[in-house]
Design a protein around this motif. Structure first.
Motif, PDB file in Angstrom:
ATOM      1  N   PHE A 208       0.864  -1.181   0.000  1.00  0.00           N
ATOM      2  CA  PHE A 208       0.000   0.000   0.000  1.00  0.00           C
ATOM      3  C   PHE A 208       0.903   1.234   0.000  1.00  0.00           C
ATOM      4  O   PHE A 208       1.696   1.421   0.913  1.00  0.00           O
ATOM      5  CB  PHE A 208      -0.904   0.002   1.231  1.00  0.00           C
ATOM      6  CG  PHE A 208      -2.048   0.965   1.146  1.00  0.00           C
ATOM      7  CD1 PHE A 208      -3.308   0.523   0.835  1.00  0.00           C
ATOM      8  CD2 PHE A 208      -1.849   2.321   1.370  1.00  0.00           C
ATOM      9  CE1 PHE A 208      -4.375   1.413   0.747  1.00  0.00           C
ATOM     10  CE2 PHE A 208      -2.896   3.218   1.283  1.00  0.00           C
ATOM     11  CZ  PHE A 208      -4.164   2.762   0.978  1.00  0.00           C
ATOM     12  N   VAL A 209       0.792   2.056  -1.018  1.00  0.00           N
ATOM     13  CA  VAL A 209       1.687   3.201  -1.214  1.00  0.00           C
ATOM     14  C   VAL A 209       0.895   4.501  -1.062  1.00  0.00           C
ATOM     15  O   VAL A 209      -0.114   4.708  -1.750  1.00  0.00           O
ATOM     16  CB  VAL A 209       2.353   3.156  -2.608  1.00  0.00           C
ATOM     17  CG1 VAL A 209       3.320   4.324  -2.778  1.00  0.00           C
ATOM     18  CG2 VAL A 209       3.063   1.817  -2.820  1.00  0.00           C
TER      19      VAL A 209
ATOM     20  N   VAL B 182       3.262  -3.171   3.861  1.00  0.00           N
ATOM     21  CA  VAL B 182       3.266  -4.459   3.152  1.00  0.00           C
ATOM     22  C   VAL B 182       2.508  -5.518   3.950  1.00  0.00           C
ATOM     23  O   VAL B 182       2.614  -5.577   5.177  1.00  0.00           O
ATOM     24  CB  VAL B 182       4.708  -4.949   2.899  1.00  0.00           C
ATOM     25  CG1 VAL B 182       4.701  -6.274   2.136  1.00  0.00           C
ATOM     26  CG2 VAL B 182       5.506  -3.901   2.135  1.00  0.00           C
ATOM     27  N   ALA B 183       1.745  -6.329   3.247  1.00  0.00           N
ATOM     28  CA  ALA B 183       1.113  -7.513   3.828  1.00  0.00           C
ATOM     29  C   ALA B 183       1.449  -8.707   2.935  1.00  0.00           C
ATOM     30  O   ALA B 183       1.437  -8.587   1.712  1.00  0.00           O
ATOM     31  CB  ALA B 183      -0.393  -7.330   3.928  1.00  0.00           C
TER      32      ALA B 183
ATOM     33  N   LYS C 156      -4.348  -4.956   6.387  1.00  0.00           N
ATOM     34  CA  LYS C 156      -3.050  -5.089   7.058  1.00  0.00           C
ATOM     35  C   LYS C 156      -2.005  -4.174   6.410  1.00  0.00           C
ATOM     36  O   LYS C 156      -1.208  -3.527   7.111  1.00  0.00           O
ATOM     37  CB  LYS C 156      -2.587  -6.543   6.984  1.00  0.00           C
ATOM     38  CG  LYS C 156      -3.452  -7.524   7.765  1.00  0.00           C
ATOM     39  CD  LYS C 156      -3.220  -7.418   9.250  1.00  0.00           C
ATOM     40  CE  LYS C 156      -4.115  -8.403  10.020  1.00  0.00           C
ATOM     41  NZ  LYS C 156      -3.839  -9.803   9.717  1.00  0.00           N
ATOM     42  N   ALA C 157      -1.998  -4.101   5.083  1.00  0.00           N
ATOM     43  CA  ALA C 157      -1.035  -3.242   4.396  1.00  0.00           C
ATOM     44  C   ALA C 157      -1.309  -1.774   4.697  1.00  0.00           C
ATOM     45  O   ALA C 157      -0.383  -0.973   4.863  1.00  0.00           O
ATOM     46  CB  ALA C 157      -1.097  -3.493   2.885  1.00  0.00           C
ATOM     47  N   ASP C 158      -2.573  -1.414   4.780  1.00  0.00           N
ATOM     48  CA  ASP C 158      -2.957  -0.031   5.114  1.00  0.00           C
ATOM     49  C   ASP C 158      -2.475   0.327   6.519  1.00  0.00           C
ATOM     50  O   ASP C 158      -1.954   1.431   6.760  1.00  0.00           O
ATOM     51  CB  ASP C 158      -4.472   0.111   5.007  1.00  0.00           C
ATOM     52  CG  ASP C 158      -4.940   1.533   5.280  1.00  0.00           C
ATOM     53  OD1 ASP C 158      -4.208   2.467   4.912  1.00  0.00           O
ATOM     54  OD2 ASP C 158      -6.024   1.715   5.856  1.00  0.00           O
TER      55      ASP C 158
END
Length: 535
Positions: free
Chosen positions: A412-413, A502-503, A518-520
């Motif tokens: 997630f960027v 990152v997830a 999770k990435a968020d």
């Protein structure tokens, strides 16, 4: 002679088209139907989407007059729907539990992708895990209503009689005063009260112990779906439209709650609730109302594993599938378009437009359809994939990875201080930065990977078939370097950085919505670190 034949064909087509359009208009102009909807609790921001659908006229546009009913003594959403006193309601995972017990309920949409239901314990009690509750008094509702808590306890191997479970008084002062050690609460509500009163607390969240349930689920009965399938579709469509509006306009809904519904909460409390809900609904990551049949299956297995449901359960007919109705609508639209097209052809032939012009019109229509398709599946600014492309592709890759025992990384960027760029140099500069970032991300991935823009300055990257975290770390380092390349805008160099979370599949989750969440969360921690460095 030829013109006479064409004229006869024209009038036949005209009559058919008029008949179809007339029937369609009659169907649209159907009388208003009164619908009763049962809320799970008293009026609060938790039900924002329903208020929005009522106040903005979304239900009325579907031919529905919806009456919202607050919770009251002896009234439960499931009970009201099964008794026929309400056609629709919203509830938690207890509707799945009830379905597994044979009740004819149908889940239409999950508003919360993650449940806000938690147990709150005072920090000075030194309780931090479910096992610390053994021998303590806690307040819960019944096993049907608080199914996720009971599933968590059994999942942790804690026998029901090992904890003194008393029926919830629904009075939060019982917890504040120490009458009970733990109290069933919502992350969106009670923590605000404790923060305001300066009481430190710990949270026992079922999701931390493998019980990650959907919540605030819109549902109806099998009878309603069987008898009024179009009404079900219309109600669901208007409701989700209301939720999208509410998530985009929280301040407006808060005003509505304070001044029309006379909610006895402060504006600050409702704002806290709105922010907390956003992290559970994930409107920027997941389509509102999204339901994954595989996740419902795992929820049912959680009930079965702890003895709360039969091992040979079936979920057939439980998860609503709107696609059949979409197909019907598409067929109806195709029929109307086909008739209109045929009519256009005949008119063109009768009045001498000629086949060359018709062919040109067909070519233009094809170009328009292609442009619509691009807008539906690609971000119009950057040209890369959007959410509509990313979610199905990522879900397909997860299934393939599961079959082949592979790992996948979801990144997630989020750009740092992007608002400052728009404020300092204007939105033209911001757009150029977004285009450059999209190119930088695309140049940093392989052919089977995917990058997508999901909103604003937020992007997601899917890295398929990775060997481990080392592969991901190298790619992320490449992304950071590519993004940080300066952009010249009107003789000014603009340098941007990004926070990346990152997830990893399957370690951090098995479904796309879990991995996105999770990435968020990981990205948010990275962003906080960036802010600390710039203080």
């Amino acid at each position: 002679m030829m013109k006479q034949k064409l004229a006869r064909v024209f009038w036949v087509l005209f009559a058919i088209t008029s008949s179809v359009l007339s029937s369609y208009a009659c169907a649209v102009a159907k009388p208003i139907e009164v619908i009763d909807f049962q809320l799970r609790w008293h009026h609060q921001f938790q039900f924002a989407g329903y208020y929005a659908a009522v106040e903005k006229g979304f239900y009325r546009e579907e031919g529905l007059e919806v009456r919202l009913h607050e919770a009251a003594q002896g009234k439960t959403p499931i009970g009201e729907v099964l008794a026929g006193r309400a056609q629709y309601a919203e509830s938690n995972a207890e509707i799945l539990y009830a379905r597994l017990q044979g009740q004819p309920l149908v889940a239409l949409a999950s508003i919360f992708q993650h449940s806000p239901s938690v147990l709150l314990v005072r920090k000075d009690s030194n309780i931090t895990t479910p096992h610390d509750l053994i021998g303590k008094r806690i307040m819960l509702l019944n096993a049907q209503t608080d199914a996720d808590f009971h599933a968590m306890l059994r999942h942790e191997g804690i026998k029901p009689d090992a904890i003194d479970i008393v029926p919830s008084s629904l009075d939060f002062e019982d917890f504040v005063s120490g009458k009970v050690a733990a109290f069933n609460s919502y992350l969106t509500n009670e923590p605000y009260i404790l923060n305001q009163r300066g009481i430190e607390y710990n949270v026992i969240n079922p999701s931390a112990y493998g019980i990650d349930f959907y919540s605030d689920i819109l549902f109806t009965s099998e009878q309603e779906l069987k008898t009024h399938p179009e009404r079900v579709e219309a109600f669901r469509r208007a409701t989700l439209r209301g939720w999208r509006y509410a998530m985009d306009n929280p301040a407006e809904i808060i005003d509505l709650l304070l001044f029309k519904y006379q909610v006895p909460k402060s504006r600050e409390h409702l704002e806290f609730e709105a922010r907390a809900m956003r992290a559970l609904i994930l409107p920027d990551l997941v389509e509102i109302g999204h339901m994954n049949p595989g996740r419902w299956l795992r929820m049912a297995e959680a009930f079965s594993d702890v003895g709360m449901a039969d091992k040979n359960f079936s979920l057939d007919g439980f998860v609503y599938d709107p696609n059949p109705h979409e197909v019907k609508k598409l067929k109806r639209t195709v029929v109307l378009i086909s008739l209109a097209s045929a009519l256009s052809v005949m008119i063109a032939a009768l009045f001498g437009f000629g086949w060359v012009r018709l062919r040109r019109e067909i070519e233009l229509r094809k170009l328009a359809e292609e442009e619509v398709r691009k807008l539906a599946y690609n971000d119009p600014l950057t040209g890369i994939a959007n959410r509509n492309t990313f979610i199905p592709y990522a879900s397909k890759q997860l299934l393939a990875a599961q079959r082949n025992d592979q790992k996948i990384a979801l990144c997630f960027v989020d750009l740092n201080f992007f608002k400052n760029i728009n404020d300092s140099y204007g939105h033209e500069a911001g757009d150029k930065v977004l285009i450059q970032v999209a190119k930088a991300l695309s140049s940093s991935i392989r052919g089977a990977d995917m990058v997508a823009r999901i909103g604003g300055d937020e992007f997601v990257v899917l890295l398929t078939d990775i060997n481990g975290i080392e592969d991901t770390s190298r790619t992320i380092a490449n992304i950071h370097r590519a993004i940080s390349q300066g952009l010249m805008f009107k003789d000014v160099e603009i340098v941007v950085t990004a926070s990346i979370g990152v997830a990893i599949f399957p370690t951090d989750g098995m479904e796309i919505d879990e991995l996105l969440s999770k990435a968020d969360q990981a990205m948010f921690k990275d962003k906080l670190a960036h802010k600390m460095l710039n203080l």
